[in-house]
Enzyme design. Structure first.
Site, PDB file in Angstrom:
ATOM      1  N   PRO A  41       0.977  -0.979  -0.349  1.00 25.90           N
ATOM      2  CA  PRO A  41      -0.237   0.246  -0.453  1.00 25.90           C
ATOM      3  C   PRO A  41       0.822   0.918  -0.183  1.00 25.90           C
ATOM      4  O   PRO A  41       1.672   1.324   1.024  1.00 25.90           O
ATOM      5  CB  PRO A  41      -0.898  -0.205   1.271  1.00 25.90           C
ATOM      6  CG  PRO A  41       0.106  -1.383   2.211  1.00 25.90           C
ATOM      7  CD  PRO A  41       0.684  -1.867   1.177  1.00 25.90           C
ATOM      8  N   GLN A  44      -5.744  -0.470   3.864  1.00 19.93           N
ATOM      9  CA  GLN A  44      -5.626  -0.603   5.285  1.00 19.93           C
ATOM     10  C   GLN A  44      -5.722   0.825   6.327  1.00 19.93           C
ATOM     11  O   GLN A  44      -5.996   2.036   5.377  1.00 19.93           O
ATOM     12  CB  GLN A  44      -4.019  -0.286   4.841  1.00 19.93           C
ATOM     13  CG  GLN A  44      -3.216  -0.402   5.398  1.00 19.93           C
ATOM     14  CD  GLN A  44      -1.343  -0.076   5.175  1.00 19.93           C
ATOM     15  OE1 GLN A  44      -1.382   1.392   4.907  1.00 19.93           O
ATOM     16  NE2 GLN A  44      -0.337  -0.889   5.311  1.00 19.93           N
ATOM     17  N   CYS A  68       3.808   2.974   9.401  1.00 16.66           N
ATOM     18  CA  CYS A  68       3.663   4.255   9.599  1.00 16.66           C
ATOM     19  C   CYS A  68       4.682   4.828   9.738  1.00 16.66           C
ATOM     20  O   CYS A  68       4.562   5.224  11.268  1.00 16.66           O
ATOM     21  CB  CYS A  68       2.818   4.640   8.963  1.00 16.66           C
ATOM     22  SG  CYS A  68       2.462   6.888   7.948  1.00 16.66           S
ATOM     23  N   LYS A  83       1.180  -5.057   8.799  1.00 16.56           N
ATOM     24  CA  LYS A  83       2.299  -4.790   8.505  1.00 16.56           C
ATOM     25  C   LYS A  83       2.539  -3.613   9.406  1.00 16.56           C
ATOM     26  O   LYS A  83       2.168  -2.708  10.443  1.00 16.56           O
ATOM     27  CB  LYS A  83       1.926  -3.602   7.588  1.00 16.56           C
ATOM     28  CG  LYS A  83       3.386  -3.056   6.002  1.00 16.56           C
ATOM     29  CD  LYS A  83       2.605  -2.867   5.229  1.00 16.56           C
ATOM     30  CE  LYS A  83       3.849  -2.191   4.200  1.00 16.56           C
ATOM     31  NZ  LYS A  83       4.848  -1.325   4.931  1.00 16.56           N
ATOM     32  N   GLY A 124      10.030  -6.841   3.913  1.00 18.47           N
ATOM     33  CA  GLY A 124       9.533  -5.877   2.405  1.00 18.47           C
ATOM     34  C   GLY A 124      11.319  -5.430   3.307  1.00 18.47           C
ATOM     35  O   GLY A 124      11.490  -5.335   4.195  1.00 18.47           O
ATOM     36  N   GLY A 125      11.654  -4.543   1.954  1.00 20.79           N
ATOM     37  CA  GLY A 125      12.399  -3.656   2.005  1.00 20.79           C
ATOM     38  C   GLY A 125      14.112  -3.840   1.103  1.00 20.79           C
ATOM     39  O   GLY A 125      14.649  -4.866   0.922  1.00 20.79           O
ATOM     40  N   GLY A 161       7.294  -2.046  -2.852  1.00 15.70           N
ATOM     41  CA  GLY A 161       6.841  -0.373  -2.888  1.00 15.70           C
ATOM     42  C   GLY A 161       7.446  -0.011  -3.811  1.00 15.70           C
ATOM     43  O   GLY A 161       7.333   0.090  -4.975  1.00 15.70           O
ATOM     44  N   ARG A 162       8.923   0.509  -3.158  1.00 21.36           N
ATOM     45  CA  ARG A 162       9.831   1.235  -3.565  1.00 21.36           C
ATOM     46  C   ARG A 162      10.102   1.211  -5.288  1.00 21.36           C
ATOM     47  O   ARG A 162      10.342   1.331  -5.796  1.00 21.36           O
ATOM     48  CB  ARG A 162      10.778   1.872  -3.103  1.00 21.36           C
ATOM     49  CG  ARG A 162      10.331   2.858  -1.890  1.00 21.36           C
ATOM     50  CD  ARG A 162      12.148   3.519  -1.373  1.00 21.36           C
ATOM     51  NE  ARG A 162      12.840   2.684  -1.158  1.00 21.36           N
ATOM     52  CZ  ARG A 162      13.821   2.599  -0.326  1.00 21.36           C
ATOM     53  NH1 ARG A 162      14.813   4.037  -0.970  1.00 21.36           N
ATOM     54  NH2 ARG A 162      14.701   1.496  -0.217  1.00 21.36           N
TER      55      ARG A 162
END
Length: 664
Positions: free
Chosen positions: A306, A360, A393, A433, A505-506, A529-530
């Protein structure tokens, strides 16, 4: 062939493509995520502060002005661009307006058409080229002889009409020539393709559109919430009972036990299901048990993270076309859902191509998260596959309210939220998350994650390998992600529980990154994501286990496809065209960071490598790599027509503010 010597942390571009030894400014992904405001860093043509024009430079701000500009990119003002003469939308679609002469929009169709900007022509993919002007088209404009229709281009195609057999914008459409004709009486009429409309309406109509009645009830605070009311009452009773049973104030550990016991007792109570009328007190249902929840069989599937602002429906649809299996809407605030914010409710919209879709939520209290979940479950029971709780976040605006990554340090509160949401959503699973922890050097997720699956029954856990404090300043810690996966699996084995999907993730930026991390950590997959923002085709790479040296023309085709998806979602009128332009430029502010792998001396490319100034293998590849935001606007004009003179684009990344409009 000579080999260039590159400082550590820079992209190893081959010598023949280097323009100079100058390196581009590093992209500030923290700013893009919403930590930095650009107010005060623009020219005199930029935004105002508290209604006063900003005179440029680093003007000293008052205390009130500093307070007003706090938050996520408040200097980025994107007002809607509309037609100079606005036609009533009812009249535009051939209907009668009930307001008549009192309507604030014009009903004069000839005057509107005379003042309307000329139709846009969306070029076909076959017309794209790698040399200027990059889009080659035949001049197929066919304006009618009458001056009133001089704005029409009968050689254009309308994305909405092509997809659905009709255009919901009617005469306001900027591609009007595709679905308007003059009848034998000289009257302009709208065309509808009934066969296409009936054949593909179900496969292309967006899902999860909240009803006007539901929004009205929310504004009036009359929306029925029987599950929430019962759950919050039980928590209140449980907390009162535990408080009365103690002679002295509880310590921190005792407080957590008290709250968690309240959550557990509430979870065992009998309540009515959300879909029943509030007066059916004689037919209560037992809450859905964890074993009755939909199991998420996500192992081996690709997952698009998201993404705030840029993770909109057109972008998700593009990623699905490139191989994304699981998608999730942008983070929505529970408080905004409950106050009937149309902007927030638009975040749950889903395209039929999104086969596994979730919403989300961010919030800090059961009193906001649980009712939001109940309403989502009631309104969109068949349109949502899971609801994700944001515990990751990092931005101040969210963290200071106790939401996002602040929940990592409040496991008792998180347990209450999960238990209540799980009950309110029925068979729809709750996922979480999170990040590794809040502060550097104080990882906590290895303690929290086993409880998420065994005690609170979440359907999936996603762990981003950084703390809140780290943001993007260090590489993701995949070693710690493995430690957390092992802790969860050990707890599940001890208690005989079925394994829940765990995603890491990352920094995932290539197929080799993806599969090596999956193999070394034991995760079921990686949330991207990115990497997806910079190269949406990463999902194709992962699926096919290869690195794709995508050509510049193929990349431009994806830009065209994004524009088409944006128009069908935001609309084909003037406002919709320029909203699409804005989000297309947002996407290009990430896309330009891609360094084609054919230009690299070694593979794979790495997401955090700083790119030197380089040229592409053709002129289009060079243009697509431009860090100048004005070039992104020029690319948008290839598909959306000229940008209005009053329109400008301010990037989320400070380092991307290369255009004149963002200097200072």
């Amino acid at each position: 062939m000579a080999t260039a010597t590159h400082p550590p942390g820079t992209a190893p571009v081959k010598p023949e493509f280097l323009l100079s030894s100058v390196y581009r400014p590093a992209a500030d992904d923290d700013a893009a995520e919403g930590a930095t405001s650009h107010v005060g860093n623009t020219t005199s043509t930029g935004p105002t502060i508290d209604g006063e024009p900003n005179q440029g430079g680093r003007k000293k701000l008052s205390k009130e002005q500093k307070k007003a500009q706090r938050g996520a990119n408040k200097g980025r003002r994107f007002g809607k661009v509309r037609d100079e003469l606005e036609l009533c939308w009812r009249v535009a679609n051939g209907a009668m307006c009930e307001y008549g002469a009192e309507c604030r929009f014009t009903h004069d169709i000839p005057s509107y058409l005379a003042a309307k900007p000329r139709d846009i022509r969306l070029p076909p993919a076959s017309s794209l080229a790698t040399a200027p002007p990059f889009v080659f088209t035949d001049d197929t404009d066919q304006p009618a002889a009458e001056g009133d229709l001089s704005s029409l281009n009968f050689g254009t195609t309308c994305p909405c009409f092509e997809e659905a057999g009709e255009c919901r914008l009617g005469l306001k459409c900027r591609f009007l020539g595709a679905h308007a004709r003059k009848d034998e009486n000289g009257v302009l009429t709208l065309v509808t393709d009934e066969e296409k409309k009936s054949r593909i309406a179900l496969t292309n109509s967006e899902l999860n559109q909240v009803s006007a009645e539901a929004l009205k009830l929310l504004r009036q605070r009359k929306y029925p919430r029987p599950i929430t009311d019962a759950y919050l009452k039980e928590l209140e009773i449980a907390n009162q009972a535990s408080t009365e049973g103690k002679d002295a104030p509880a310590g921190e550990g005792e407080k957590e036990d008290t709250i968690e016991s309240g959550a557990q007792s509430a979870e065992t109570a009998i309540t009515k299901r959300a879909g029943e009328a509030t007066d059916q007190t004689d037919t209560p249902d037992v809450p859905t048990r964890f074993s009755e929840k939909k199991r998420l069989h996500w192992s081996g599937k690709t997952y698009l993270a998201p993404l705030t602002t840029v993770g909109n429906l057109p972008f998700r649809r593009l990623c699905v076309s490139l191989g994304a299996d699981i998608t999730c809407g942008e983070m929505g605030l529970a408080t905004s859902f409950l106050t009937a914010s149309r902007e927030e409710w638009s975040l749950v919209r889903r395209h039929p191509s999104e086969t596994t879709f979730g919403v989300q939520l961010a919030g800090s209290k059961p009193s906001t998260m649980v009712p939001t979940a109940e309403i989502l479950g009631r309104e969109f029971a068949g349109g949502i596959d899971f609801v994700d709780i944001n515990c990751g976040c990092p931005i101040d605006l969210v963290f200071r309210t106790g939401s996002g990554s602040a929940l990592l340090d409040a496991p008792a509160k998180l347990g209450k939220i999960i238990a209540g949401m799980s009950r309110a959503l029925g068979e729809i699973p709750v996922t979480v998350k999170l990040r590794t922890g809040v502060k550097d050097g104080r990882n906590t997720s290895h303690k929290l994650m086993p409880r998420l699956s065994s005690e609170w029954g979440v359907g999936c856990i996603t762990l981003h390998g950084r703390t809140r404090q780290q943001r993007y300043t260090k590489l993701a810690d995949w070693g710690y992600i493995k430690q957390c996966v092992d802790a969860v699996r050990a707890r599940e084995a001890d208690e005989g529980l079925p394994p829940v999907p765990i995603f890491g993730g990352g920094d995932c930026f290539s197929s080799s990154d993806y599969w090596s991390n999956v193999d070394s950590t034991g995760v079921d997959g990686i949330m991207i994501g990115r990497g997806a923002l910079i190269k949406p085709w990463i999902f194709t790479e992962v699926k096919e286990r290869r690195e794709w040296d995508i050509s510049s023309r193929e990349r431009l085709e994806l830009v065209r496809k994004y524009a088409e998806f944006g128009l069908t979602h935001f609309g084909t009128d003037t406002a919709g065209v320029n909203t699409t332009r804005r989000y297309l430029c947002e996407a290009l502010s990430f896309n330009y960071r891609y360094v084609p792998i054919g230009l690299l001396e070694r593979l794979p490319g790495r997401i955090n490598d700083r790119a030197p100034a380089f040229k592409g293998r053709d002129e289009l590849e060079t243009l697509l790599a431009s860090p100048n935001s004005q070039d992104w606007v020029k690319i948008s004009e290839m598909f959306l027509g000229p940008a209005p003179e009053t329109w400008s684009f301010t990037p989320k990344h400070k380092s991307n503010a290369y255009g004149e409009e963002a200097q200072g």
